[in-house]
Design a protein around this motif. Structure first.
Motif, PDB file in Angstrom:
ATOM      1  N   THR A 243       7.955  13.085 -15.954  1.00 33.77           N
ATOM      2  CA  THR A 243       6.883  13.025 -14.943  1.00 33.77           C
ATOM      3  C   THR A 243       5.619  12.387 -15.516  1.00 33.77           C
ATOM      4  O   THR A 243       4.854  11.756 -14.792  1.00 33.77           O
ATOM      5  CB  THR A 243       6.564  14.430 -14.394  1.00 33.77           C
ATOM      6  OG1 THR A 243       6.243  15.290 -15.487  1.00 33.77           O
ATOM      7  CG2 THR A 243       7.725  15.001 -13.620  1.00 33.77           C
ATOM      8  N   THR A 247       3.090   9.394 -13.977  1.00 33.41           N
ATOM      9  CA  THR A 247       1.623   9.496 -13.890  1.00 33.41           C
ATOM     10  C   THR A 247       0.956   8.331 -14.612  1.00 33.41           C
ATOM     11  O   THR A 247      -0.035   7.774 -14.132  1.00 33.41           O
ATOM     12  CB  THR A 247       1.136  10.831 -14.491  1.00 33.41           C
ATOM     13  OG1 THR A 247       1.971  11.879 -14.032  1.00 33.41           O
ATOM     14  CG2 THR A 247      -0.289  11.129 -14.089  1.00 33.41           C
ATOM     15  N   ALA A 326       2.408  20.399 -12.047  1.00 35.85           N
ATOM     16  CA  ALA A 326       3.396  19.968 -11.046  1.00 35.85           C
ATOM     17  C   ALA A 326       2.701  19.419  -9.801  1.00 35.85           C
ATOM     18  O   ALA A 326       3.072  18.349  -9.277  1.00 35.85           O
ATOM     19  CB  ALA A 326       4.301  21.136 -10.679  1.00 35.85           C
ATOM     20  N   ILE A 327       1.670  20.128  -9.334  1.00 42.91           N
ATOM     21  CA  ILE A 327       0.945  19.694  -8.126  1.00 42.91           C
ATOM     22  C   ILE A 327       0.238  18.365  -8.364  1.00 42.91           C
ATOM     23  O   ILE A 327       0.349  17.418  -7.571  1.00 42.91           O
ATOM     24  CB  ILE A 327      -0.068  20.782  -7.692  1.00 42.91           C
ATOM     25  CG1 ILE A 327       0.668  22.050  -7.257  1.00 42.91           C
ATOM     26  CG2 ILE A 327      -0.958  20.278  -6.564  1.00 42.91           C
ATOM     27  CD1 ILE A 327      -0.213  23.275  -7.163  1.00 42.91           C
ATOM     28  N   THR A 329       0.772  16.074 -10.704  1.00 41.34           N
ATOM     29  CA  THR A 329       1.709  14.965 -10.936  1.00 41.34           C
ATOM     30  C   THR A 329       2.307  14.479  -9.617  1.00 41.34           C
ATOM     31  O   THR A 329       2.456  13.269  -9.389  1.00 41.34           O
ATOM     32  CB  THR A 329       2.835  15.402 -11.895  1.00 41.34           C
ATOM     33  OG1 THR A 329       2.239  15.906 -13.098  1.00 41.34           O
ATOM     34  CG2 THR A 329       3.740  14.247 -12.247  1.00 41.34           C
ATOM     35  N   SER A 330       2.636  15.424  -8.738  1.00 41.78           N
ATOM     36  CA  SER A 330       3.174  15.042  -7.422  1.00 41.78           C
ATOM     37  C   SER A 330       2.161  14.211  -6.643  1.00 41.78           C
ATOM     38  O   SER A 330       2.499  13.176  -6.040  1.00 41.78           O
ATOM     39  CB  SER A 330       3.538  16.287  -6.620  1.00 41.78           C
ATOM     40  OG  SER A 330       4.462  17.077  -7.317  1.00 41.78           O
ATOM     41  N   MET A 334       2.610  10.329  -5.252  1.00 38.45           N
ATOM     42  CA  MET A 334       3.081  10.216  -3.865  1.00 38.45           C
ATOM     43  C   MET A 334       2.002  10.195  -2.792  1.00 38.45           C
ATOM     44  O   MET A 334       2.257  10.530  -1.649  1.00 38.45           O
ATOM     45  CB  MET A 334       4.036  11.384  -3.576  1.00 38.45           C
ATOM     46  CG  MET A 334       5.302  11.330  -4.412  1.00 38.45           C
ATOM     47  SD  MET A 334       6.528  12.557  -3.971  1.00 38.45           S
ATOM     48  CE  MET A 334       5.778  14.070  -4.526  1.00 38.45           C
TER      49      MET A 334
END
Length: 346
Positions: A243, A247, A326-327, A329-330, A334
């Motif tokens: 991930t 980024t 996680a948040i 990187t998402s 996206m």
């Protein structure tokens, strides 16, 4: 560092930033910037390493000089126009002094020399603060005074920042220095558009901060400080490294990732303003940055180290991954499909 000291430092950072971004008077803005400077100093020097102390002294001297220039600029403007309002900066000398002061605060070329050294001497979490929240108050002041500043000077500094940020990052092996030059390069993109579309500068800063926070938190989790340690960190957290690659490519501005959105909007706005040559130049210079982002991505995920370690892959993290990573990187990967909604805000 004791928890109380850390709490006071973080609260003071929050207070200083809030005072500066919400003030209309030059003295209040200056006070907020000074509170910020004094609050971050213990966080830079907390390791008591000679390099950290050196970084602290460099940071203090540069910020004190920039604050003095800003105060002198506002006093000069007040003596000629009788105005202490930030948006009423009209005297040419004051505008020039303020541009120099804000460039020093942000680390824009030619006042960029302190930034990579200070970031290299700081702990990873403090480097994160220096790259994001500490740049917000000066950008806010630039936002409020953008209509009176010299466009030629700002464009020149922006192009030079994009060029030098990409060029100097090519040879670095220390991750924090690479991210410092990345920050200088991104500041060039923000500065070139601030006169024509100030809101777009803020959108660019928010998205840059989002991606940078994701990168710094990931690197802090894997305890990665240089390229050689990045090459072996995949054994500890393979999914996190995968991930991280996304980024980093988003920071480089590759479609279809989030980082493409601000660059696309800036190029579009520059073309509307009939600055096609500047748009082409800064786009070509961003290819320099793309090279070192690709190198980081390659080291983090795609390549194996030259001398592989002789132990089994550890398919678990030593500590659980933060949900924040996680948040973030998402979001860093996206947000592009939401560009119509983001465009509506600008």
């Amino acid at each position: 560092m004791s928890p109380h000291t850390k709490l006071i430092s973080y609260l003071s950072l929050l207070l200083g930033t809030t005072i500066t971004i919400s003030s209309n008077h030059w003295m209040m803005a200056w006070t907020g910037l000074e509170i910020n400077t004094l609050a971050i100093i213990p966080l830079i020097s907390k390791s008591h390493h000679p390099r950290a102390i050196e970084a602290t002294i460099k940071y203090f001297l540069v910020q004190a000089t920039a604050s003095t220039l800003m105060l002198f600029s506002s006093m000069t403007n007040a003596s000629f126009t009788g105005q202490w309002d930030i948006t009423q900066l009209t005297h040419p000398t004051s505008c020039l002094l303020l541009t120099a002061a804000i460039a020093m605060k942000l680390g824009l070329v030619p006042f960029h020399f302190w930034f990579p050294e200070v970031l290299q001497g700081s702990p990873m979490t403090t480097a994160l603060l220096l790259s994001t929240i500490m740049k917000f108050p000066p950008i806010t002041i630039l936002f409020m005074t953008s209509h009176t500043l010299n466009p030629t000077l700002l464009t020149t500094m922006a192009i030079a920042s994009a060029a030098l940020g990409g060029w100097m990052g090519l040879n670095q092996t220390q991750i924090r220095k690479i991210l410092a030059f990345s920050s200088i390069s991104h500041l060039g993109w923000m500065t070139i558009i601030i006169i024509y579309s100030p809101k777009l500068t803020l959108v660019t800063f928010y998205l840059y901060s989002l991606m940078t926070i994701a990168v710094f938190l990931t690197l802090n989790t894997t305890k990665t400080l240089k390229l050689t340690t990045m090459m072996t960190s995949w054994t500890k957290t393979p999914m996190l490294n995968a991930t991280l690659m996304l980024t980093l490519l988003s920071l480089a501005g590759l479609p279809p990732l989030t980082g493409f959105l601000p660059k696309w909007l800036i190029i579009q706005e520059l073309t509307k303003q009939e600055m096609t040559i500047m748009a082409t130049t800064i786009t070509m210079l961003s290819l320099l940055g793309l090279f070192f982002y690709l190198r980081l991505a390659y080291h983090s995920t795609i390549t194996l180290p030259p001398s592989p370690t002789n132990h089994m892959k550890q398919w678990y993290a030593h500590k659980p991954t933060n949900p924040q990573i996680a948040i973030l990187t998402s979001l860093s990967a996206m947000l592009l499909p939401l560009s119509p909604m983001i465009l509506a805000t600008t």
